[in-house]
Design an enzyme around this catalytic site. Sequence first.
Site, PDB file in Angstrom:
ATOM      1  N   LYS A  22       0.921  -1.196  -0.017  1.00 38.67           N
ATOM      2  CA  LYS A  22       0.103   0.091  -0.133  1.00 38.67           C
ATOM      3  C   LYS A  22       0.727   1.233   0.013  1.00 38.67           C
ATOM      4  CE  LYS A  22      -2.057   1.952   3.855  1.00 38.67           C
ATOM      5  NZ  LYS A  22      -1.673   3.271   4.331  1.00 38.67           N
ATOM      6  N   ASN A  23       1.902   1.303   0.836  1.00 44.14           N
ATOM      7  CA  ASN A  23       2.567   2.557   1.064  1.00 44.14           C
ATOM      8  C   ASN A  23       3.592   2.744  -0.184  1.00 44.14           C
ATOM      9  OD1 ASN A  23       0.999   3.416   3.391  1.00 44.14           O
ATOM     10  ND2 ASN A  23       2.506   2.768   4.773  1.00 44.14           N
ATOM     11  N   CYS A 117      -5.871   8.223   8.617  1.00 46.25           N
ATOM     12  CA  CYS A 117      -5.936   7.784   9.924  1.00 46.25           C
ATOM     13  C   CYS A 117      -5.772   8.771  11.207  1.00 46.25           C
ATOM     14  CB  CYS A 117      -5.226   6.476  10.262  1.00 46.25           C
ATOM     15  SG  CYS A 117      -5.610   4.990   9.554  1.00 46.25           S
ATOM     16  N   ARG A 122      -0.526  15.217  12.822  1.00 41.80           N
ATOM     17  CA  ARG A 122       0.352  14.978  11.722  1.00 41.80           C
ATOM     18  C   ARG A 122       0.547  16.159  10.877  1.00 41.80           C
ATOM     19  NH1 ARG A 122      -2.329   9.098   9.324  1.00 41.80           N
ATOM     20  NH2 ARG A 122      -0.282   9.238   8.374  1.00 41.80           N
ATOM     21  N   PRO A 123       1.539  16.831  11.396  1.00 43.53           N
ATOM     22  CA  PRO A 123       2.034  18.010  10.476  1.00 43.53           C
ATOM     23  C   PRO A 123       2.881  17.772   9.350  1.00 43.53           C
ATOM     24  CG  PRO A 123       3.552  17.735  12.696  1.00 43.53           C
ATOM     25  CD  PRO A 123       2.282  16.526  12.611  1.00 43.53           C
ATOM     26  N   ASP A 125       5.071  20.215   8.050  1.00 46.39           N
ATOM     27  CA  ASP A 125       5.887  21.140   8.006  1.00 46.39           C
ATOM     28  C   ASP A 125       7.287  20.719   7.266  1.00 46.39           C
ATOM     29  OD1 ASP A 125       6.149  19.525  10.465  1.00 46.39           O
ATOM     30  OD2 ASP A 125       8.024  20.507  10.802  1.00 46.39           O
ATOM     31  N   GLN A 126       7.863  19.592   7.381  1.00 42.55           N
ATOM     32  CA  GLN A 126       8.886  18.927   6.900  1.00 42.55           C
ATOM     33  C   GLN A 126       8.686  18.903   5.281  1.00 42.55           C
ATOM     34  OE1 GLN A 126      11.963  18.595   8.602  1.00 42.55           O
ATOM     35  NE2 GLN A 126      10.251  19.809  10.236  1.00 42.55           N
ATOM     36  N   ASP A 305       3.545   0.533  12.249  1.00 46.66           N
ATOM     37  CA  ASP A 305       2.503  -0.021  11.435  1.00 46.66           C
ATOM     38  C   ASP A 305       2.036  -1.519  11.797  1.00 46.66           C
ATOM     39  OD1 ASP A 305       2.073   2.353  10.384  1.00 46.66           O
ATOM     40  OD2 ASP A 305       2.619   1.695   8.446  1.00 46.66           O
ATOM     41  N   ILE A 327       6.860   6.591  17.149  1.00 46.26           N
ATOM     42  CA  ILE A 327       6.635   7.341  16.110  1.00 46.26           C
ATOM     43  C   ILE A 327       5.282   8.488  16.288  1.00 46.26           C
ATOM     44  CG2 ILE A 327       6.243   7.415  13.514  1.00 46.26           C
ATOM     45  CD1 ILE A 327       8.799   5.994  14.091  1.00 46.26           C
ATOM     46  N   ARG A 397      -8.953   0.174   3.673  1.00 43.15           N
ATOM     47  CA  ARG A 397      -7.961   0.896   2.945  1.00 43.15           C
ATOM     48  C   ARG A 397      -6.934   0.411   2.502  1.00 43.15           C
ATOM     49  NH1 ARG A 397      -6.157   4.923   6.869  1.00 43.15           N
ATOM     50  NH2 ARG A 397      -4.672   4.956   5.456  1.00 43.15           N
TER      51      ARG A 397
HETATM   52  N1  EPU Z   1       6.282  14.697  11.130  1.00 43.94           N
HETATM   53  C1  EPU Z   1       6.409  15.837  11.403  1.00 43.94           C
HETATM   54  N2  EPU Z   1       6.387  17.021  10.510  1.00 43.94           N
HETATM   55  C2  EPU Z   1       6.294  16.344   9.135  1.00 43.94           C
HETATM   56  C3  EPU Z   1       6.153  15.179   8.855  1.00 43.94           C
HETATM   57  C4  EPU Z   1       6.265  14.103   9.946  1.00 43.94           C
HETATM   58  O1  EPU Z   1       6.493  16.434  12.608  1.00 43.94           O
HETATM   59  O2  EPU Z   1       6.399  17.278   8.194  1.00 43.94           O
HETATM   60  C5  EPU Z   1       6.323  13.688  12.341  1.00 43.94           C
HETATM   61  C6  EPU Z   1       5.009  12.859  12.491  1.00 43.94           C
HETATM   62  O3  EPU Z   1       4.108  13.719  13.470  1.00 43.94           O
HETATM   63  C7  EPU Z   1       5.346  11.600  13.090  1.00 43.94           C
HETATM   64  C8  EPU Z   1       6.727  11.499  12.533  1.00 43.94           C
HETATM   65  O4  EPU Z   1       7.217  12.511  11.787  1.00 43.94           O
HETATM   66  O5  EPU Z   1       5.499  11.822  14.503  1.00 43.94           O
HETATM   67  C9  EPU Z   1       6.901  10.391  11.263  1.00 43.94           C
HETATM   68  O6  EPU Z   1       5.907  10.411  10.264  1.00 43.94           O
HETATM   69  P1  EPU Z   1       6.113  10.149   8.659  1.00 43.94           P
HETATM   70  O7  EPU Z   1       6.108  11.210   7.899  1.00 43.94           O
HETATM   71  O8  EPU Z   1       7.238   9.090   8.531  1.00 43.94           O
HETATM   72  O9  EPU Z   1       4.811   9.403   8.422  1.00 43.94           O
HETATM   73  P2  EPU Z   1       3.699   9.426   7.295  1.00 43.94           P
HETATM   74  O10 EPU Z   1       4.826   9.736   6.087  1.00 43.94           O
HETATM   75  O11 EPU Z   1       2.527  10.533   7.333  1.00 43.94           O
HETATM   76  C10 EPU Z   1       3.820   6.711   6.661  1.00 43.94           C
HETATM   77  C11 EPU Z   1       2.845   5.992   6.521  1.00 43.94           C
HETATM   78  C12 EPU Z   1       2.250   5.373   7.639  1.00 43.94           C
HETATM   79  C13 EPU Z   1       3.271   5.317   8.745  1.00 43.94           C
HETATM   80  C14 EPU Z   1       4.312   6.142   8.995  1.00 43.94           C
HETATM   81  C15 EPU Z   1       5.591   6.128   9.722  1.00 43.94           C
HETATM   82  C16 EPU Z   1       2.135   6.405   4.238  1.00 43.94           C
HETATM   83  C17 EPU Z   1       1.299   6.743   3.348  1.00 43.94           C
HETATM   84  N3  EPU Z   1       1.950   6.073   5.386  1.00 43.94           N
HETATM   85  O12 EPU Z   1       3.015   8.057   7.236  1.00 43.94           O
HETATM   86  O13 EPU Z   1       1.510   4.417   7.536  1.00 43.94           O
HETATM   87  O14 EPU Z   1       2.626   4.985   9.976  1.00 43.94           O
HETATM   88  O15 EPU Z   1       4.873   6.608   7.690  1.00 43.94           O
HETATM   89  O16 EPU Z   1       6.191   4.762   9.342  1.00 43.94           O
HETATM   90  O17 EPU Z   1       3.363   5.663   4.071  1.00 43.94           O
HETATM   91  C18 EPU Z   1      -0.421   2.971   7.794  1.00 43.94           C
HETATM   92  O18 EPU Z   1      -0.277   2.436   6.609  1.00 43.94           O
HETATM   93  O19 EPU Z   1      -1.132   2.378   8.576  1.00 43.94           O
HETATM   94  C19 EPU Z   1       0.195   3.973   8.310  1.00 43.94           C
HETATM   95  C20 EPU Z   1      -0.442   5.075   9.127  1.00 43.94           C
END
Ligand code: EPU
Length: 428
Positions: A22-23, A117, A122-123, A125-126, A305, A327, A397
């Site tokens: 999926k991801n 979810c 879930r910011p 900013d990065q 996950d 995380i 999903r």
């Molecule tokens: N974060 C920030 N700022 C940002 C981006 C992230 O503070 O700009 C923080 C988040 O709040 C979190 C940490 O950094 O505490 C990691 O977040 P990440 O950006 O890695 O997560 P994501 O890209 O939003 C993806 C997967 C998630 C999985 C996470 C961690 C996808 C579509 N989603 O989310 O998958 O939990 O990486 O591995 O790839 C799932 O499949 O059930 C799922 C939630």
Amino acid sequence: MEKYVIKGGRKLVGEVEISGAKNAAVAILPAVILSDEPCVLENVPNISDVSIIIRILYEMGADVKMLDKSTMRIDATMIKDPVVPHDMARQMRASYYFLGTLLGKFSRARVAMPGGCNLGDRPIDQHLKAFEALGGKCNIEHGMIDVTAKQLIGSQIYLDMVSVGATINAMLAAVKANGLTIIENAAKEPHIVDLANFLNSMGADIMGAGTDVIKIKGVPYLKGTTYSIIPDQIEAGTYMIAAAATRGNVLIKNVIPKHLESITAKLEKIGVNVEEYDDSVRISVDGPFVKTSVKTMPHPGFPTDMQPQIATLLCLAEGTSIVTEGIWDNRFRYVDELRRMGANISVDGKVAVIDGVGELMGAPVKAPDLRAGAALIIAGLCATGITEIEDIHHIERGYEELVEKLRGLGADISKKTIPGTSVRKAIG
Ligand code: EPU
């Protein structure tokens, strides 16, 4: 609306085939927009998050043809307007990958703030920091994120925390930028490597994916490609734990065992037998489950996950186990539901203390999010009596043909319409 009804207590036995990740799919499908020619994608999972992305591509003007159950040809060269409509983007988190891909292609992107979810704050900013480093100007107004650049110029991007989404978005935006981009403190998840392999197969110049420094030399043109998406690490891990929790014996096929190492290591500590083959793993159990501690971390650590699923297994272990979420802020929402099934878990902030209870009891529960829903299914499969799980749209999903696959392993699970409700289409 529909629910799953599970009569627990049956050992899972047999073989199950894992679908595409999926991801990886939710990053690679939008990335097709960057291609200057049509692409063919294989091993695409049939799940609702993917359906939403395909609908977005289609509404934007792409031509999408299914060639077989999991193979599609996408011609996104007709897309001219870099805007993702509000109602669609809000249905899923990964819609933010359209920001990177549209910016990379048109130097402009307008995408509604993403949904997905509820795992706490879930910011993004990065993501925005990466776009700005490449010359983008970011604006958030009326729920829309707008990024514009005169021209994208390669640059050094240091991510303040390891973020899968920001790493992917930075790669998507940089792949056609002018010059060299270096992403430091990059995420290393298997789907980052898969996206890099996909882009490189179109003629991109990306090195270092899978390490914490990714170097991207911008290229002006990306050609069409035929590419097969990697197997889903988390779906595989979920079946590994389901097999273990029911004390079954299951061969899990179409996996990359290397991607499962952190899950395998914890399962072996818990007392589960894991036999690795080239592209499959066999799970069996012949002793008691042993308490352990788990802390989730970015790859190659134990994946967040898989946290709810392993916590469910630890409910069956002797003694007290500790599960720490490294995380997300809000990933224990399934605990209340597991308590209804007899689990003894207390949560303090990001730490769950699990006192093994040996056996869970069937109960009516609700899936609070995707992986929490997977955990409740595992609980239902090994519990005594009947478990009914509502809010299954979260689960759909991310898990292709879940009922069919589990029934193929001997589970007693079915999908039923909840009386007095209409059948709702599964959207994330
Ligand atoms: N974060 C920030 N700022 C940002 C981006 C992230 O503070 O700009 C923080 C988040 O709040 C979190 C940490 O950094 O505490 C990691 O977040 P990440 O950006 O890695 O997560 P994501 O890209 O939003 C993806 C997967 C998630 C999985 C996470 C961690 C996808 C579509 N989603 O989310 O998958 O939990 O990486 O591995 O790839 C799932 O499949 O059930 C799922 C939630």
